[in-house]
Design a protein around this motif. Sequence first.
Motif, PDB file in Angstrom:
ATOM      1  N   GLY A  31       7.558  42.091  20.558  1.00  0.00           N
ATOM      2  CA  GLY A  31       7.266  41.126  19.507  1.00  0.00           C
ATOM      3  C   GLY A  31       8.518  40.764  18.715  1.00  0.00           C
ATOM      4  N   ILE A  32       9.332  41.778  18.410  1.00  0.00           N
ATOM      5  CA  ILE A  32      10.586  41.511  17.693  1.00  0.00           C
ATOM      6  C   ILE A  32      11.515  40.646  18.553  1.00  0.00           C
ATOM      7  CG2 ILE A  32      12.674  42.620  16.800  1.00  0.00           C
ATOM      8  CD1 ILE A  32      10.897  44.984  15.960  1.00  0.00           C
ATOM      9  N   ALA A  33      11.576  40.979  19.852  1.00  0.00           N
ATOM     10  CA  ALA A  33      12.431  40.194  20.753  1.00  0.00           C
ATOM     11  C   ALA A  33      11.941  38.755  20.852  1.00  0.00           C
ATOM     12  CB  ALA A  33      12.455  40.857  22.134  1.00  0.00           C
ATOM     13  N   SER A  38      12.656  33.041  19.694  1.00  0.00           N
ATOM     14  CA  SER A  38      12.053  31.781  19.218  1.00  0.00           C
ATOM     15  C   SER A  38      12.809  31.234  18.020  1.00  0.00           C
ATOM     16  CB  SER A  38      10.585  32.029  18.847  1.00  0.00           C
ATOM     17  OG  SER A  38       9.849  32.421  19.982  1.00  0.00           O
ATOM     18  N   ASP A  39      13.198  32.129  17.104  1.00  0.00           N
ATOM     19  CA  ASP A  39      13.936  31.696  15.932  1.00  0.00           C
ATOM     20  C   ASP A  39      15.296  31.111  16.329  1.00  0.00           C
ATOM     21  OD1 ASP A  39      13.988  31.663  12.978  1.00  0.00           O
ATOM     22  OD2 ASP A  39      15.725  32.976  13.242  1.00  0.00           O
ATOM     23  N   LEU A  45      17.675  23.948  18.163  1.00  0.00           N
ATOM     24  CA  LEU A  45      17.077  22.599  18.152  1.00  0.00           C
ATOM     25  C   LEU A  45      17.542  21.833  16.912  1.00  0.00           C
ATOM     26  CD1 LEU A  45      13.376  21.830  18.964  1.00  0.00           C
ATOM     27  CD2 LEU A  45      14.378  20.949  16.856  1.00  0.00           C
ATOM     28  N   ARG A  46      17.522  22.467  15.741  1.00  0.00           N
ATOM     29  CA  ARG A  46      17.931  21.780  14.521  1.00  0.00           C
ATOM     30  C   ARG A  46      19.433  21.485  14.539  1.00  0.00           C
ATOM     31  NH1 ARG A  46      14.435  23.113   9.215  1.00  0.00           N
ATOM     32  NH2 ARG A  46      12.378  23.020  10.177  1.00  0.00           N
ATOM     33  N   ALA A  47      20.214  22.378  15.166  1.00  0.00           N
ATOM     34  CA  ALA A  47      21.659  22.125  15.270  1.00  0.00           C
ATOM     35  C   ALA A  47      21.925  20.875  16.115  1.00  0.00           C
ATOM     36  CB  ALA A  47      22.348  23.343  15.874  1.00  0.00           C
ATOM     37  N   ASN A  48      21.141  20.698  17.175  1.00  0.00           N
ATOM     38  CA  ASN A  48      21.304  19.518  18.029  1.00  0.00           C
ATOM     39  C   ASN A  48      20.932  18.242  17.253  1.00  0.00           C
ATOM     40  OD1 ASN A  48      22.096  21.108  20.165  1.00  0.00           O
ATOM     41  ND2 ASN A  48      20.019  21.286  21.025  1.00  0.00           N
ATOM     42  N   VAL A  49      19.849  18.345  16.426  1.00  0.00           N
ATOM     43  CA  VAL A  49      19.447  17.193  15.624  1.00  0.00           C
ATOM     44  C   VAL A  49      20.545  16.815  14.638  1.00  0.00           C
ATOM     45  CG1 VAL A  49      17.787  16.403  13.889  1.00  0.00           C
ATOM     46  CG2 VAL A  49      16.979  17.638  15.914  1.00  0.00           C
ATOM     47  N   LYS A  50      21.152  17.805  13.995  1.00  0.00           N
ATOM     48  CA  LYS A  50      22.221  17.549  13.044  1.00  0.00           C
ATOM     49  C   LYS A  50      23.416  16.878  13.736  1.00  0.00           C
ATOM     50  CE  LYS A  50      22.824  18.975   9.262  1.00  0.00           C
ATOM     51  NZ  LYS A  50      22.739  18.330   7.924  1.00  0.00           N
ATOM     52  N   GLU A 149       7.928  26.056  25.431  1.00  0.00           N
ATOM     53  CA  GLU A 149       8.060  26.482  26.829  1.00  0.00           C
ATOM     54  C   GLU A 149       8.765  27.833  26.928  1.00  0.00           C
ATOM     55  OE1 GLU A 149       8.343  21.941  28.668  1.00  0.00           O
ATOM     56  OE2 GLU A 149      10.115  23.244  28.620  1.00  0.00           O
ATOM     57  N   LEU A 150       9.799  28.010  26.082  1.00  0.00           N
ATOM     58  CA  LEU A 150      10.488  29.295  26.095  1.00  0.00           C
ATOM     59  C   LEU A 150       9.556  30.416  25.618  1.00  0.00           C
ATOM     60  CD1 LEU A 150      13.076  30.926  26.487  1.00  0.00           C
ATOM     61  CD2 LEU A 150      13.721  30.350  24.135  1.00  0.00           C
TER      62      LEU A 150
END
Length: 452
Positions: A31-33, A38-39, A45-50, A149-150
Motif C-alpha cells: 500500500g505504501i509503495a 501514484s503520487d 503529470l502536473r510537471a508536464n502541464v507546467k 493505468e499505472l
Amino acid sequence: MSRINPLRTAAFRMTLIQASLFAVLVAALLGIAWWSVSDYAEAQLRANVKTDMASLLQAAADRTLDMQIRQRVAVMPVGPDYYLLADAAGNRIAGNLRYHPSVAGWQTVPLQGALGKDNSDADEVHLYATRLPDGRWLVAGSDNRSVVELSELLSRRFLEIGISALLLVLLTGGISGWLYMRRIDALGELAERALEGEADFVIARSGKNDEFDRLANRFHRMLTRMHVLMDGMRQVSNDIAHDLRTPLMRMRQRLESGSNPHANEMGLRDSLQRALTEVDDLLATFRALLRIASVESRQRRSGFDELDLSALFDALAETYRPVAEDLGQQLSANIEAGRRLRGDQALLTQMLANLIENALHHTPAGSRIHLDLQSSADRLIGRVTDSGSGIPVADRERVLRRFVRLDSSRSTPGSGLGLALVSAVADLHGIQLSLRDADPGLTVELDFPLAA
C-alpha cells in the motif's frame, strides 16, 4: 494412539497467525509503495502541464497562441492533453475544454468537462489556469489516464505478489509444522510405551542439540527415573511381603505362647518382652523405609546448604575411633581440609555413619578401617575402606537394594536397609557410589560433585 487432527494443532494455529501477520505486513508495504508511485506519477503529470503552459505563454508573447491551441486540439481532440483559451468572462474562444475559469492556479475537474471523451480509464483532468495580460484566460491540463493505468497495473502485480507470498508462507509454515509434529508425536509415542510398562526404549535425537534434543534428553531422564521408581515400588512391595513375614510370624508365636492359660508368670513376661522387641524392630524397619522414601522423593533438595565436608569426615572419624577400639579394630583417617559441598548435612552424616558402622559390624576384631577424602583438579573422592572379607563382585549392585543381606552378614544385627539408604542419599546429592575390591576388604568410593 488416536490420530491427531492437523487442523486442531498448535502448529496449524501458529501457521495461520504467521500467515495473517505476514499478509498484514505485505499489504501495508505494498500500500505504501502503491501510494508513493501514484503520487510520483501525478507529480510528473502536473510537471508536464507546467512545461506545456510555459510553451503556450511563449506562444502568447509571440502572438501565435490561438494557432498553437487549434493545432494541438486538431491533433488530440479528446485528450489526454486539454487546452482552453477564453475571454475575460470565461467564454471559450478555442480549445477542447467545457470549462469556465474564474480562479488562477491548479484545478481538478471531472473528465466530463472535456469536449468529447475517449474510451480511456481517465476520470478527471488536472488543469492549470492563468490570466493573460490582455485579460483572457489560458488553461492547460492533462487527464489522469496514465495515473489510473499505472495504478491498475500496480494493483494487479501487487495482488499477484501478495497471493504468492501468502501461499509461500502457508507452505513453509505447513512443512515446519509437520516436521515439529513428527518429533512431538515421536515423544508422545514413547510416553505411551512407557505408560504401557515398556522399559527398553530409545529416544531418537537429531544430534543438532536443538530444543527438541534438549527436550528429548529431559524426557528420557524423566521416563528413566519414573521406571526406576516403579521398579523400586515393586521391589519394596515384594521385599516387605517376604522379609517382614518372618518377624511377624515370630511375634504371633510369642503372643500365642503368652496367651497359654497354663503358662507361668515368668514365661508370660518373657513372651511379652520378646514380642515387644519384635515390634520395636519392625517399627525401626518402617522408619528406615519411610526415611528412604523421603530421600528418594527429592524434597530434601530444598534444604541443601553449603557445608564443610572435611569437618564432617573429621567429626565422624573422631566419633567412631573409640567404638572401633572397643571392638578391637583400628580406625584411621586421611582427610584433606577445606573441602566444601552443597547438601543436607544430616543425610550426609547418616550416609557416612552407615558406611562406617557396616565396616565395624561386618569385619572381625583386628580389622583396619580407613576414612579418606582427597581432591584433584576435577574430582573430589571420599572412601571408606575396611580389611574384612569384602563383597563378591556379583553382589555389589544387589546389596544396594532394600532388605538384601548376604549370607556372611546374617549373624550380625541389621535390616538390610543401611546401604539402600546410602544409595538413596548419594543419588539425591549426585554422588557416584561404587563398591571396589580393597584386596583384602571392601572400599566404598564416593565421587562427590564439584561445586560449580
